[in-house]
Design an enzyme around this catalytic site. Structure first.
Site, mmCIF file in Angstrom:
data_model
loop_
_atom_site.group_PDB
_atom_site.id
_atom_site.type_symbol
_atom_site.label_atom_id
_atom_site.label_comp_id
_atom_site.label_asym_id
_atom_site.label_seq_id
_atom_site.Cartn_x
_atom_site.Cartn_y
_atom_site.Cartn_z
ATOM 1 N N ASP A 288 0.883 -1.166 0.000
ATOM 2 C CA ASP A 288 0.000 0.000 0.000
ATOM 3 C C ASP A 288 0.923 1.219 0.000
ATOM 4 O O ASP A 288 1.425 1.610 1.048
ATOM 5 C CB ASP A 288 -0.906 -0.001 1.231
ATOM 6 C CG ASP A 288 -1.798 1.235 1.291
ATOM 7 O OD1 ASP A 288 -2.359 1.617 0.248
ATOM 8 O OD2 ASP A 288 -1.914 1.819 2.386
ATOM 9 N N GLU B 245 -1.212 -1.412 -4.962
ATOM 10 C CA GLU B 245 -2.383 -0.595 -5.273
ATOM 11 C C GLU B 245 -2.031 0.446 -6.329
ATOM 12 O O GLU B 245 -0.966 1.058 -6.277
ATOM 13 C CB GLU B 245 -2.895 0.097 -4.007
ATOM 14 C CG GLU B 245 -4.179 0.868 -4.244
ATOM 15 C CD GLU B 245 -4.758 1.458 -2.968
ATOM 16 O OE1 GLU B 245 -5.507 2.433 -3.089
ATOM 17 O OE2 GLU B 245 -4.475 0.937 -1.867
ATOM 18 N N ASP C 50 -2.440 1.051 7.433
ATOM 19 C CA ASP C 50 -1.641 0.894 6.211
ATOM 20 C C ASP C 50 -1.190 -0.552 6.018
ATOM 21 O O ASP C 50 -1.144 -1.045 4.890
ATOM 22 C CB ASP C 50 -0.433 1.830 6.249
ATOM 23 C CG ASP C 50 -0.847 3.297 6.250
ATOM 24 O OD1 ASP C 50 -1.420 3.743 5.251
ATOM 25 O OD2 ASP C 50 -0.609 3.976 7.263
#
Length: 171
Positions: free
Chosen positions: A10, A69, A141
């Site tokens: 991420d 991502e 996160d």
């Protein structure tokens, strides 16, 4: 059928989450997760820290594949550019270690782990805890990074089922 180790990322210019899962058949098992906190006087120093930390995670945990991502454009173009740069150095760290890299949108990731493409961070955290049988809820996160890894695991499983069905139909 062999086990594959997946590193989920991420990306962030200040905090980059990472999550590692082992995937076998339809089963996922938690390996590790955490946050890379990029500190430095300028963006270049922060990007260097992200690159080195992702390489260290790869060396420590030995994943075969990486899922990350994709960047989405929100209100602040400058933030999106910094995010893109953080994402780029994370991908480069994986590529340098010859990982197979896959990209997913935030909507795809949330859909894969919660069943809703517009799930909240808290919903993602809760489902990660449940799906991986964790005793504690991971930091946001890190949970997002584990969600990226699980999204890839689910996608990988679905594609394998489609391929088996295609071969079965040709037999």
């Amino acid at each position: 059928m062999s086990t594959v180790r997946i590193l989920g990322i991420d990306p962030g210019s200040r905090i980059t989450g990472f999550g590692v899962v082992d995937f076998h058949g339809t089963q996922s098992r938690y390996v590790a997760c955490g946050c890379i906190r990029a500190e430095g006087e300028n963006l270049a120093a922060k990007l260097g820290m992200i690159f080195e930390a992702v390489q260290e995670v790869v060396l420590t945990h030995g994943p075969q594949e990486m899922a990350i991502e994709q960047v989405f454009m929100h209100r602040n173009p400058a933030s999106a550019l910094k995010l893109g740069q953080a994402r780029g150095v994370a991908m480069l760290a994986g590529e340098r270690k010859a990982l197979d890299i896959h990209e997913y949108t935030a909507t795809q990731i949330k859909q894969a782990v919660t069943g809703m493409g517009r799930a909240t961070k808290e919903q993602v955290q809760h489902m990660i805890k449940v799906l991986l049988g964790l005793s504690q809820t991971p930091q946001s996160d890190a949970a997002d990074a584990l969600a990226v890894a699980l999204c890839h695991a689910h996608t990988r499983s679905t594609l394998a089922q489609i391929e088996r069905s295609r071969r079965w139909g040709q037999a």
